[in-house]
Design a protein around this motif. Structure first.
Motif, PDB file in Angstrom:
ATOM      1  N   PRO A  93     -13.326  58.238-103.648  1.00 34.65           N
ATOM      2  CA  PRO A  93     -13.847  57.048-104.330  1.00 34.65           C
ATOM      3  C   PRO A  93     -12.716  56.188-104.868  1.00 34.65           C
ATOM      4  O   PRO A  93     -11.597  56.670-105.088  1.00 34.65           O
ATOM      5  CB  PRO A  93     -14.680  57.639-105.475  1.00 34.65           C
ATOM      6  CG  PRO A  93     -14.088  58.989-105.717  1.00 34.65           C
ATOM      7  CD  PRO A  93     -13.600  59.475-104.383  1.00 34.65           C
ATOM      8  N   GLU A  95     -10.315  54.622-107.272  1.00 35.88           N
ATOM      9  CA  GLU A  95      -9.842  55.251-108.504  1.00 35.88           C
ATOM     10  C   GLU A  95     -10.422  54.585-109.747  1.00 35.88           C
ATOM     11  O   GLU A  95     -10.708  55.256-110.749  1.00 35.88           O
ATOM     12  CB  GLU A  95      -8.315  55.223-108.544  1.00 35.88           C
ATOM     13  CG  GLU A  95      -7.726  56.056-109.643  1.00 35.88           C
ATOM     14  CD  GLU A  95      -6.227  56.210-109.553  1.00 35.88           C
ATOM     15  OE1 GLU A  95      -5.633  56.768-110.494  1.00 35.88           O
ATOM     16  OE2 GLU A  95      -5.626  55.774-108.531  1.00 35.88           O
ATOM     17  N   SER A  97     -13.274  53.632-110.288  1.00 34.49           N
ATOM     18  CA  SER A  97     -14.635  54.091-110.573  1.00 34.49           C
ATOM     19  C   SER A  97     -14.658  55.325-111.447  1.00 34.49           C
ATOM     20  O   SER A  97     -15.697  55.681-112.018  1.00 34.49           O
ATOM     21  CB  SER A  97     -15.373  54.382-109.259  1.00 34.49           C
ATOM     22  OG  SER A  97     -14.885  55.588-108.664  1.00 34.49           O
ATOM     23  N   GLY A  99     -14.423  58.305-110.302  1.00 31.78           N
ATOM     24  CA  GLY A  99     -14.902  59.434-109.512  1.00 31.78           C
ATOM     25  C   GLY A  99     -13.770  60.302-109.008  1.00 31.78           C
ATOM     26  O   GLY A  99     -12.624  59.857-108.898  1.00 31.78           O
ATOM     27  N   GLU A 100     -14.095  61.557-108.694  1.00 32.48           N
ATOM     28  CA  GLU A 100     -13.106  62.504-108.202  1.00 32.48           C
ATOM     29  C   GLU A 100     -13.204  62.654-106.686  1.00 32.48           C
ATOM     30  O   GLU A 100     -14.294  62.564-106.108  1.00 32.48           O
ATOM     31  CB  GLU A 100     -13.314  63.880-108.868  1.00 32.48           C
ATOM     32  CG  GLU A 100     -13.072  63.884-110.366  1.00 32.48           C
ATOM     33  CD  GLU A 100     -11.609  63.667-110.715  1.00 32.48           C
ATOM     34  OE1 GLU A 100     -10.743  64.042-109.902  1.00 32.48           O
ATOM     35  OE2 GLU A 100     -11.340  63.121-111.806  1.00 32.48           O
ATOM     36  N   ASP A 101     -12.065  62.880-106.047  1.00 36.80           N
ATOM     37  CA  ASP A 101     -12.071  63.198-104.623  1.00 36.80           C
ATOM     38  C   ASP A 101     -12.851  64.494-104.400  1.00 36.80           C
ATOM     39  O   ASP A 101     -12.790  65.423-105.218  1.00 36.80           O
ATOM     40  CB  ASP A 101     -10.642  63.368-104.105  1.00 36.80           C
ATOM     41  CG  ASP A 101      -9.844  62.072-104.128  1.00 36.80           C
ATOM     42  OD1 ASP A 101     -10.467  61.001-104.082  1.00 36.80           O
ATOM     43  OD2 ASP A 101      -8.609  62.137-104.190  1.00 36.80           O
TER      44      ASP A 101
END
Length: 276
Positions: A93, A95, A97, A99-101
């Protein structure tokens, strides 16, 4: 994630270099934000070389799709027979945002898809010297990035950035106490990365060996990661790389892993098969 295995696995064209003075975060952001088109597809040879120089080759198809939410990739192994049907789905996602990979792996033997946990990301990707963490995207905020100089790598001027984990969980996930990265000043590709463990010992190195311009985008076609402790190495060789191939979004997700690739999924795949 090019694998990337990173994902140092694939490539991109440079945005305009800012005129303001750069710092380490800005340099790594240039690498993170390279243009990789809306999508790409490539055949990849993953070549495993042991300390005696004996080679094993594993082949897979690498598909990537980018949109406003970030990047998604699917990797479908096609040969040899013992890995045929193994597949991965990777989500990187944006960065911003927060969210985590995330990564998922499908094993045809068990017919099960499992998410690769944070603690497993230090493991070897398909038995290679690339780790699962190396397949994640370039993240700036996970690291304390310090611009420590400039060097010329294979005739290419590069910025040198020292990266240290910004939080303990980043080191726990990657196994890296420190990473020194060389970023091409022209196209912002990662030309080299040196990896250090908690003892301060350099134990792994990744180098970009071949770059070509494909569909107007500077692209890593061959990279190599060497384990300096045991002498093993692995190469990722991208073949027949094409950008903006408009893959079906249904090829990106957990359900796609068990289904695998089929005729008609992507015109380019049919071209490859017809050319055999």
């Amino acid at each position: 994630t090019r694998l990337l295995l990173a994902w140092t696995l694939a490539s991109g064209a440079a945005a305009d270099t800012p005129t303001a003075p750069l710092d380490g975060d800005a340099v790594m952001a240039l690498s993170r934000d390279r243009d990789e088109g809306d999508s790409f597809a490539s055949k990849v040879d993953l070549v495993l070389v042991d300390r005696q120089g004996r080679e094993r080759v594993r082949e897979f198809v690498f598909l990537q799709l980018a949109d406003a939410a970030g990047k998604r990739a699917s990797l479908f192994f096609t040969a040899p027979q013992d890995v045929r049907g193994v597949a991965f789905h990777i989500v990187n996602p944006r960065e911003a945002s927060g969210g985590e990979d995330a990564q998922w792996m499908y094993l045809p033997v068990s017919r099960q898809t499992r998410r690769i946990s944070t603690t497993d990301k230090r493991g070897a990707f398909m038995g290679s010297t690339y780790s699962y963490a190396d397949l994640d995207g370039v993240r700036v905020g996970d690291w304390d990035n310090q611009l420590i100089g400039e060097e010329v790598i294979d005739g290419r001027p590069a910025w040198v950035v020292e990266r240290r984990p910004a939080r303990p969980e980043v080191q726990a996930r990657t196994g890296y106490e420190r990473v020194v990265a060389w970023v091409d000043q022209g196209n912002h590709l990662l030309l080299r990365q040196d990896y250090f463990d908690s003892r301060g010992v350099m134990f792994k190195q990744n180098r970009t060996l071949e770059v070509e311009t494909v569909d107007g985008i500077d692209s890593i076609m061959l990279s190599e990661t060497v384990n300096l402790e045991n002498g093993s190495r692995a190469r990722m060789h991208f073949r027949q790389l094409r950008y903006n191939v408009a893959p079906d979004p249904r090829l990106f997700g957990e359900a796609a892993l068990a289904r695998g690739l089929r005729g008609g999924d992507l015109p380019l795949l049919d071209e490859w098969n017809a050319a055999r």
